[in-house]
Write a protein that holds these residues in place. Structure first.
Motif, PDB file in Angstrom:
ATOM      1  N   LEU A  61      29.124 -21.226   6.098  1.00  0.00           N
ATOM      2  CA  LEU A  61      30.540 -21.318   6.426  1.00  0.00           C
ATOM      3  C   LEU A  61      31.330 -21.208   5.134  1.00  0.00           C
ATOM      4  O   LEU A  61      31.103 -21.971   4.186  1.00  0.00           O
ATOM      5  N   LYS A  62      32.263 -20.271   5.096  1.00  0.00           N
ATOM      6  CA  LYS A  62      33.038 -20.022   3.877  1.00  0.00           C
ATOM      7  C   LYS A  62      34.403 -20.711   3.934  1.00  0.00           C
ATOM      8  O   LYS A  62      35.151 -20.561   4.898  1.00  0.00           O
ATOM      9  N   GLU A  63      34.673 -21.497   2.913  1.00  0.00           N
ATOM     10  CA  GLU A  63      36.012 -22.051   2.645  1.00  0.00           C
ATOM     11  C   GLU A  63      36.555 -22.863   3.817  1.00  0.00           C
ATOM     12  O   GLU A  63      37.679 -22.661   4.265  1.00  0.00           O
ATOM     13  N   VAL A  64      35.760 -23.789   4.294  1.00  0.00           N
ATOM     14  CA  VAL A  64      36.235 -24.707   5.324  1.00  0.00           C
ATOM     15  C   VAL A  64      36.962 -25.874   4.660  1.00  0.00           C
ATOM     16  O   VAL A  64      36.614 -26.294   3.550  1.00  0.00           O
ATOM     17  N   THR A  65      37.974 -26.395   5.312  1.00  0.00           N
ATOM     18  CA  THR A  65      38.725 -27.536   4.793  1.00  0.00           C
ATOM     19  C   THR A  65      38.071 -28.833   5.248  1.00  0.00           C
ATOM     20  O   THR A  65      37.789 -29.009   6.441  1.00  0.00           O
ATOM     21  N   TYR A  66      37.851 -29.725   4.291  1.00  0.00           N
ATOM     22  CA  TYR A  66      37.229 -31.021   4.593  1.00  0.00           C
ATOM     23  C   TYR A  66      38.090 -32.124   3.996  1.00  0.00           C
ATOM     24  O   TYR A  66      38.446 -32.084   2.810  1.00  0.00           O
ATOM     25  N   GLU A  67      38.433 -33.107   4.815  1.00  0.00           N
ATOM     26  CA  GLU A  67      39.273 -34.208   4.355  1.00  0.00           C
ATOM     27  C   GLU A  67      38.428 -35.419   4.003  1.00  0.00           C
ATOM     28  O   GLU A  67      37.549 -35.825   4.765  1.00  0.00           O
ATOM     29  N   LEU A  68      38.697 -35.998   2.847  1.00  0.00           N
ATOM     30  CA  LEU A  68      37.980 -37.185   2.387  1.00  0.00           C
ATOM     31  C   LEU A  68      38.950 -38.071   1.621  1.00  0.00           C
ATOM     32  O   LEU A  68      39.616 -37.616   0.686  1.00  0.00           O
ATOM     33  N   GLU A  69      39.061 -39.334   2.059  1.00  0.00           N
ATOM     34  CA  GLU A  69      39.926 -40.320   1.403  1.00  0.00           C
ATOM     35  C   GLU A  69      41.366 -39.807   1.272  1.00  0.00           C
ATOM     36  O   GLU A  69      42.029 -39.994   0.249  1.00  0.00           O
ATOM     37  N   GLY A  70      41.817 -39.155   2.337  1.00  0.00           N
ATOM     38  CA  GLY A  70      43.198 -38.701   2.361  1.00  0.00           C
ATOM     39  C   GLY A  70      43.481 -37.422   1.600  1.00  0.00           C
ATOM     40  O   GLY A  70      44.614 -36.938   1.583  1.00  0.00           O
ATOM     41  N   GLU A  71      42.453 -36.832   0.985  1.00  0.00           N
ATOM     42  CA  GLU A  71      42.617 -35.586   0.245  1.00  0.00           C
ATOM     43  C   GLU A  71      41.869 -34.462   0.962  1.00  0.00           C
ATOM     44  O   GLU A  71      40.829 -34.684   1.589  1.00  0.00           O
ATOM     45  N   GLU A  72      42.410 -33.246   0.839  1.00  0.00           N
ATOM     46  CA  GLU A  72      41.760 -32.083   1.429  1.00  0.00           C
ATOM     47  C   GLU A  72      41.027 -31.283   0.349  1.00  0.00           C
ATOM     48  O   GLU A  72      41.549 -31.079  -0.752  1.00  0.00           O
ATOM     49  N   TYR A  73      39.807 -30.847   0.712  1.00  0.00           N
ATOM     50  CA  TYR A  73      38.978 -30.076  -0.205  1.00  0.00           C
ATOM     51  C   TYR A  73      38.504 -28.808   0.506  1.00  0.00           C
ATOM     52  O   TYR A  73      38.359 -28.784   1.722  1.00  0.00           O
ATOM     53  N   ILE A  74      38.247 -27.770  -0.271  1.00  0.00           N
ATOM     54  CA  ILE A  74      37.722 -26.521   0.271  1.00  0.00           C
ATOM     55  C   ILE A  74      36.241 -26.420  -0.105  1.00  0.00           C
ATOM     56  O   ILE A  74      35.881 -26.460  -1.291  1.00  0.00           O
ATOM     57  N   LEU A  75      35.384 -26.295   0.911  1.00  0.00           N
ATOM     58  CA  LEU A  75      33.937 -26.259   0.708  1.00  0.00           C
ATOM     59  C   LEU A  75      33.329 -25.045   1.405  1.00  0.00           C
ATOM     60  O   LEU A  75      33.772 -24.645   2.487  1.00  0.00           O
ATOM     61  N   ASP A  76      32.295 -24.502   0.805  1.00  0.00           N
ATOM     62  CA  ASP A  76      31.352 -23.648   1.523  1.00  0.00           C
ATOM     63  C   ASP A  76      30.205 -24.542   1.977  1.00  0.00           C
ATOM     64  O   ASP A  76      29.790 -25.461   1.251  1.00  0.00           O
ATOM     65  N   ILE A  77      29.682 -24.283   3.157  1.00  0.00           N
ATOM     66  CA  ILE A  77      28.599 -25.093   3.716  1.00  0.00           C
ATOM     67  C   ILE A  77      27.393 -24.190   3.985  1.00  0.00           C
ATOM     68  O   ILE A  77      27.516 -23.169   4.672  1.00  0.00           O
ATOM     69  N   GLY A  78      26.228 -24.544   3.435  1.00  0.00           N
ATOM     70  CA  GLY A  78      24.992 -23.801   3.670  1.00  0.00           C
ATOM     71  C   GLY A  78      24.054 -24.584   4.562  1.00  0.00           C
ATOM     72  O   GLY A  78      23.727 -25.735   4.275  1.00  0.00           O
ATOM     73  N   ILE A  79      23.601 -23.959   5.645  1.00  0.00           N
ATOM     74  CA  ILE A  79      22.774 -24.627   6.659  1.00  0.00           C
ATOM     75  C   ILE A  79      21.483 -23.845   6.866  1.00  0.00           C
ATOM     76  O   ILE A  79      21.502 -22.611   6.977  1.00  0.00           O
ATOM     77  N   ASN A  80      20.369 -24.564   6.931  1.00  0.00           N
ATOM     78  CA  ASN A  80      19.084 -23.949   7.275  1.00  0.00           C
ATOM     79  C   ASN A  80      18.529 -24.562   8.557  1.00  0.00           C
ATOM     80  O   ASN A  80      18.622 -25.778   8.760  1.00  0.00           O
ATOM     81  N   LYS A  81      17.955 -23.706   9.383  1.00  0.00           N
ATOM     82  CA  LYS A  81      17.336 -24.139  10.631  1.00  0.00           C
ATOM     83  C   LYS A  81      15.841 -24.343  10.391  1.00  0.00           C
ATOM     84  O   LYS A  81      15.043 -23.417  10.502  1.00  0.00           O
ATOM     85  N   ASN A  82      15.477 -25.560  10.054  1.00  0.00           N
ATOM     86  CA  ASN A  82      14.079 -25.861   9.758  1.00  0.00           C
ATOM     87  C   ASN A  82      13.251 -25.883  11.045  1.00  0.00           C
ATOM     88  O   ASN A  82      13.727 -26.297  12.096  1.00  0.00           O
ATOM     89  N   GLU A  83      12.005 -25.455  10.922  1.00  0.00           N
ATOM     90  CA  GLU A  83      11.104 -25.436  12.072  1.00  0.00           C
ATOM     91  C   GLU A  83      10.171 -26.646  12.029  1.00  0.00           C
ATOM     92  O   GLU A  83       9.555 -26.924  11.003  1.00  0.00           O
ATOM     93  N   LEU A  84      10.056 -27.350  13.145  1.00  0.00           N
ATOM     94  CA  LEU A  84       9.106 -28.450  13.288  1.00  0.00           C
ATOM     95  C   LEU A  84       8.180 -28.129  14.449  1.00  0.00           C
ATOM     96  O   LEU A  84       8.623 -27.693  15.512  1.00  0.00           O
ATOM     97  N   ASP A  85       6.883 -28.363  14.244  1.00  0.00           N
ATOM     98  CA  ASP A  85       5.885 -27.951  15.231  1.00  0.00           C
ATOM     99  C   ASP A  85       5.845 -28.870  16.441  1.00  0.00           C
ATOM    100  O   ASP A  85       6.039 -30.087  16.340  1.00  0.00           O
ATOM    101  N   ILE A  86       5.554 -28.275  17.591  1.00  0.00           N
ATOM    102  CA  ILE A  86       5.321 -29.010  18.832  1.00  0.00           C
ATOM    103  C   ILE A  86       4.165 -28.362  19.568  1.00  0.00           C
ATOM    104  O   ILE A  86       3.655 -27.319  19.166  1.00  0.00           O
ATOM    105  N   LYS A  87       3.768 -28.997  20.664  1.00  0.00           N
ATOM    106  CA  LYS A  87       2.768 -28.433  21.563  1.00  0.00           C
ATOM    107  C   LYS A  87       1.502 -28.012  20.825  1.00  0.00           C
ATOM    108  O   LYS A  87       1.101 -26.843  20.834  1.00  0.00           O
ATOM    109  N   ASP A  88       0.864 -28.947  20.181  1.00  0.00           N
ATOM    110  CA  ASP A  88      -0.397 -28.667  19.500  1.00  0.00           C
ATOM    111  C   ASP A  88      -0.237 -27.521  18.498  1.00  0.00           C
ATOM    112  O   ASP A  88      -1.111 -26.672  18.364  1.00  0.00           O
ATOM    113  N   ASN A  89       0.915 -27.508  17.826  1.00  0.00           N
ATOM    114  CA  ASN A  89       1.204 -26.534  16.768  1.00  0.00           C
ATOM    115  C   ASN A  89       1.255 -25.096  17.277  1.00  0.00           C
ATOM    116  O   ASN A  89       1.079 -24.154  16.516  1.00  0.00           O
TER     117      ASN A  89
END
Length: 492
Positions: free
Chosen positions: A330-358
């Motif tokens: 996510l590019k340049e999202v606004t995030y508010e913290l302690e009454g102040e606004e900040y511009i952040l990029d957010i990086g997310i990974n979809k980690n894989e966890l095994d199920i059903k006997d791997n």
């Protein structure tokens, strides 16, 4: 004398056209096998998580087929067989081994496709060239115990690729003894790498990465390593037709315990192939095809001898691997913290966890980085400029169990910023849910801080209205709730 000069000139012209034609033949061959790949794909295995018992029947069927030789060459720690499949009558030995790491199965699937190719009645002229000049040996699934639980290491907990000197594992001793008995001219060390590698300074994933491993700390280039480099140049040029810009080059720092480095040192021209990521291809079926095309093209090039004409300098032109990819950015999202606004990029990974006997997996997504990520890339990028981040809320009513969820309007809940629902009775022995919200216990306390490591569930507002939700790393509009979230999570 003039007649002799004319004959010599004619001979040189004939040589030029012969070698020029073989080089063109490899390229044309690669194009045709790519176009006709589907008829060779082994449909018995179509996902990454398969076991020795799934593979064995597919190998055993070649035992009675003309032209194929199957030999048991060893056993794993837990007693699973290691089998060498050989074909061809040539003087040049080519040795290919896969799944040294149990959870790196892409090339094993490609080997099954290649065996189908050689069994078929197609491409008879090209196969004759390869089989008359080469003796080809496949050792698929070198680490069947690791494959059984879909993990990197073997049953001893050893990384086989760091056991080339001590040879403590029976799988390591088998690999060494086969290499030595064949004294192979060429070796293909077939692996998988993280899907988060990209070709350096580009947004393209390193779908395939190559390496001609160094055989000493000085990274010297002798004829053995040079041949591996030239063959990589051939494969890179071919793969640019299938995955342009998506080929990388692995780091060549010498690792004295690694098999690839040592097999190069022992006199076998060794090529490392690492299968990375490809858009919308979690099960690596497109990359399986890239392996199929690259390996068969390399075998054809070795048989024809045309790889020797490759420009060694082109090897260094292949982009280095870099690790600057996310699943979602996510590019340049606004995030508010302690009454102040900040511009952040957010990086997310979809980690894989095994199920059903791997044999299957679910996603557990995390925010892995935030801040200025302008030098990073992603499989999916969303320009969030003008959007503010809202971390979500817990549904006001505590429900009894999952049966109580069937009548809820999830699109409406997401449009209100509801990302969590409390249940008096959570499902047992399961950590994920098919519903597009996270399920939590009665005692659940919402984490109201945004930091790397937290679950990737939150909302994006514009002008006070929630327009997008991110649920367990899946970006969607609330009205798309039913089809966009492959799974959410369950928190106790």
């Amino acid at each position: 004398m003039m007649k002799q000069n004319r004959i010599s000139a004619l001979f040189l012209v004939m040589l030029f056209f012969f070698f020029g034609n073989t080089e063109a033949q490899t390229s044309q061959f690669a194009k045709r096998i790519g176009e006709e790949y589907d008829q060779f794909k082994n449909e018995n295995i179509s996902t990454r998580r398969f076991k020795h018992s799934d593979l064995q029947p597919l190998i055993e069927k070649y035992r009675e087929k003309s032209g194929f030789e199957i030999n048991k060459v060893g056993e794993s720690i837990e007693g699973r067989s290691l089998n060498l499949i050989s074909l061809g009558n040539g003087d040049t030995d080519v040795f290919l081994w896969s799944q040294m790491h149990g959870d790196e199965s892409t090339a094993t699937m490609a080997i099954l496709d290649i065996l189908n190719f050689f069994e078929s009645e197609e491409f008879m002229q090209e196969k004759a060239l390869m089989l008359e000049n080469l003796k080809i040996h496949f050792l698929p699934m070198l680490n069947p115990d690791g494959a059984e639980v879909f993990t990197r290491r073997n049953a001893l907990g050893v990384d086989i690729n760091r056991d080339a000197l001590r040879l403590q594992s029976p799988e390591s001793r088998t690999l060494k003894s086969v290499r030595d008995s064949l004294d192979a001219d060429f070796g293909f060390n077939l692996h998988d790498q993280s899907r988060y590698y990209n070709a350096e300074r580009t947004e393209e994933p390193a779908s395939i990465s190559f390496l001609a491993p160094a055989f000493n700390y000085e990274k010297d280039i002798n004829e053995v390593r040079s041949n591996a480099m030239k063959l990589i140049v051939v494969m890179d040029q071919i793969l640019q037709e299938y995955a342009p810009g998506q080929v990388g080059r692995y780091n060549d720092d010498f690792e004295p315990r690694a098999f690839g480095d040592n097999i190069q040192k022992w006199g076998t021209s060794t090529i490392l192939i690492e299968s990375g990521g490809y858009p919308e291809d979690r099960e690596k079926q497109e990359i399986r095809k890239l392996n199929f095309v690259a390996i068969l093209s390399a075998l054809h090039s070795i048989a024809a001898g045309d790889f020797k004409k490759a420009n060694l300098e082109d090897y260094e032109k292949i982009p280095n691997n870099d690790r600057m990819l996310f699943d979602l950015k996510l590019k340049e999202v606004t995030y508010e913290l302690e009454g102040e606004e900040y511009i952040l990029d957010i990086g997310i990974n979809k980690n894989e966890l095994d199920i059903k006997d791997n044999t299957d997996f679910y996603y557990s997504s995390q925010v892995v980085d935030q801040g200025d990520l302008s030098t990073s890339y992603a499989y999916e990028t969303f320009d969030a400029k003008g959007y503010s981040m809202h971390l979500g809320e817990v549904y006001s009513e505590t429900l009894t169990d999952t049966a109580s969820l069937k009548d809820l309007d999830f699109s409406n809940l997401l449009s209100q910023g509801i990302g969590y629902i409390k249940l008096k009775k959570l499902p047992e022995n399961i950590d994920h849910t098919v519903y597009p919200v996270n399920l939590v216990s009665e005692n659940f306390q919402l984490n109201t801080s945004l930091r790397p490591g937290r679950n990737a569930s939150f909302f994006l507002k514009k002008d006070g209205i929630i327009e997008f939700a991110v649920i367990n790393g899946f970006l969607l509009k609330p009205e798309e709730a039913s089809g966009k979230v492959e799974n959410a999570l369950i928190f106790d």
